[in-house]
Design an enzyme around this catalytic site. Structure first.
Site, mmCIF file in Angstrom:
data_model
loop_
_atom_site.group_PDB
_atom_site.id
_atom_site.type_symbol
_atom_site.label_atom_id
_atom_site.label_comp_id
_atom_site.label_asym_id
_atom_site.label_seq_id
_atom_site.Cartn_x
_atom_site.Cartn_y
_atom_site.Cartn_z
ATOM 1 N N GLY A 1 0.847 -1.189 0.000
ATOM 2 C CA GLY A 1 0.000 0.000 0.000
ATOM 3 C C GLY A 1 0.874 1.228 0.000
ATOM 4 N N GLU B 1 4.366 -10.895 -6.254
ATOM 5 C CA GLU B 1 3.275 -11.094 -7.214
ATOM 6 C C GLU B 1 3.590 -10.552 -8.612
ATOM 7 O OE1 GLU B 1 3.451 -9.044 -4.760
ATOM 8 O OE2 GLU B 1 2.355 -7.173 -5.046
#
Ligand code: XMP
Length: 517
Positions: free
Chosen positions: A58, A175
């Site tokens: 984030g 990811e």
């Protein structure tokens, strides 16, 4: 929609750019994954019973007061947690560690040194494995119970783990494809550490979805607006598999479709799938509403309004309908959700039919809302939809209306349809269709002088555009081989009456957009 009895690993979204990608990677392991806002209460997580939880990255700093924090009760559920980047930092801070602001951002590729080969998270990963980092803060002191299992020269706490509580954290993004063995780490977390059963596949999705649609709909009727695009087609085929003739599809011809498009939709869904299909040829309504209009936004608004009016007029003929089906996809749902749990998922999906009225009397049925675009394509194939449809290039809702620059008339649309069909045919013949995100033609509001035989001509100019893209947010112009351009140009000038000049658009997005209007 229920996902049957499959194991799940959930992603808590802290505002990351990559939350969807994390969920994708988990699904690629054969385990179902869903994204939730970080504010989800621990009780709700307990009810969902995930096998594992991933905290996303984030943009915030845990050093800033009011920065996003999950419900502390989540750490007491006995469920394994993997924190990625901000996820690692927030976990460390909440469990008694300490995070500092390093003062400078670290962005780019690094090679990790694995300092503890007994790490279950890293057991399949080679030493010096390349990872992609993007962070300002770093963990300075790890919480009690944790140990460091990998470092980099600039980031001492690159991987940390508490094996007893099964809490893991990485200061990079496993990811993204730039992390060469990131997928192996996610696999180890999901399958070995969480022990999730890898039994989720598109086949099992169809079975579960069919059962769930039947349960939701009962003996009522469902209405589906069919556009001929991938999403609404797959939604219709899936719902049809579940409830057969209880599904009524409405297909609106707005007069701005591509060559043979109406025929092929009617043929495929009406005849091949034998669906209950209502066809509304409203081209005259659209064209008369567009008469004299040249401003792009005005065109879009008119097309949207006439579409909604037509759709509701047609829907009224369908009798007693209780549900409205839409091909809303997972990214549509997620894009409309803020990390704090903000607006509900239905806000974005309203755009699918160009604006639903506030007092919608039907319930929404959105069976694809947990899938990504390429998963929808895979589902379409499993449901027996032909490749031409499943792999078709995106086409804008307002259709050729926004590719007929200047006034939209039947004559100009007919010209554009021919140009577009030739261009696509030549691309297909050259075997390039699948390498291009989107290819199409525009007709410009310009005439130019030409010569044909011994005759002077004064005709319209068209432009061809082909782009590559990942997600349509950015795009580059496709380096089309000269011989394909040559064949397309020569055929267009010879075969299409109204055109004597062909251009190729070499603008990228940004600063241009994909469509001209
Ligand atoms: P732009 O032109 O904004 O387009 O770069 C990005 C992608 O969106 C498609 N597009 C639309 N799709 N309704 C749609 O369903 C629309 O009104 C619309 N306008 C643009 C465009 O074709 C490209 O794939």
């Amino acid at each position: 929609m229920a996902i049957g009895n499959h194991d799940k690993v959930i992603v808590l979204d802290f505002g990351a750019q990559y939350s969807q990608l994390i969920a994708r990677r988990v699904r690629e392991c054969g385990v179902y994954s869903q994204i939730y806002p970080y504010t989800i209460p621990a009780e709700e997580v307990r009810r969902i019973q995930p096998k594992g939880i991933i905290f996303s990255g984030g943009p915030s700093s845990v050093r800033t007061p009011g920065s996003p924090r999950p419900d502390a009760g989540i750490f007491s559920l006995g469920i394994p947690i993997l924190g990625i980047c901000y996820g690692l930092q927030v976990m460390s801070e909440m469990l008694g560690g300490h995070v500092t602001s390093s003062g400078r951002k670290e962005y780019g590729l690094q090679n990790i040194d694995i300092t503890d080969r007994s790490s279950e998270l890293l057991h399949a990963v080679s030493d010096k494995s390349q990872v992609w980092m993007s962070h300002g803060d770093s963990v300075e002191r790890i919480p009690d119970g944790f140990r460091i299992t990998a470092t980099t020269p600039t980031c001492p706490v690159t991987v940390a783990e508490d094996r007893e509580r099964r809490f893991y954290g990485v200061q990079f993004h496993p990811e993204v494809v730039h992390s060469a063995e990131g997928e192996k780490m996610i696999r180890s977390f999901v399958l070995d550490i969480c022990g999730a059963c890898a039994d989720w596949s598109m086949g099992s999705f169809i079975g579960d979805a069919v059962e769930s649609i039947r349960r939701t709909v009962g003996s009522k009727r469902v209405l589906c607006g069919l556009s001929g695009g991938v999403d609404s087609s797959v939604a219709a085929a899936l719902i049809h598999r579940a409830i057969g003739d209880q599904l009524v599809c409405v297909f609106v011809n707005n007069g701005m479709l591509r060559k043979n498009e109406a025929e092929s939709v009617l043929d495929l869904f009406g005849r091949h799938f034998n669906m209950n299909l209502q066809y509304a040829d409203a081209s005259d309504d659209f064209l008369s509403a567009l008469k004299g209009v040249t401003e792009p936004e005005a065109k879009r608004k008119i097309i949207g309004k006439v579409f909604v009016d037509t759709f509701y007029r047609e829907a009224r003929k369908c009798g007693d309908v209780s549900f409205l089906a839409q091909g809303t996809l997972y990214p549509d749902v997620i894009e409309s959700r803020s990390p704090s749990g903000g607006p509900s998922s239905t806000i974005k999906s309203h755009h699918n039919v160009g604006g639903l009225p506030e007092d919608l009397k039907w319930q929404l049925l959105e069976p694809l809302k947990e899938l990504f675009k390429d998963e929808v394509r895979e589902l379409g194939k499993e449901l027996g939809l032909p490749d031409e449809l499943v792999y078709r290039h995106p086409f804008p809702g307002p259709g050729l209306g926004v590719r007929c620059i200047g006034e939209v008339t039947k004559e100009r649309l007919d010209t554009l349809r021919e140009v577009d069909a030739i261009f696509i045919e030549e691309i297909r013949k050259a075997g390039l269709y699948g390498s291009i995100w989107q290819a199409f033609a525009d007709l410009l509001p310009v005439r130019s002088v030409g010569v044909q035989g011994d005759e002077r001509t004064y005709r319209e100019v068209c432009t061809l555009r082909a782009v590559t893209s990942e997600d349509a947010m950015t795009a580059d112009w496709f380096r089309m081989p000269y011989d394909v351009l040559q064949r397309a140009s020569s055929r267009i000038c010879n075969e299409v009456q109204g055109v004597n000049r062909v251009l190729y658009d070499i603008s990228s997005k940004p600063p241009a957009t994909i469509e001209w209007e």
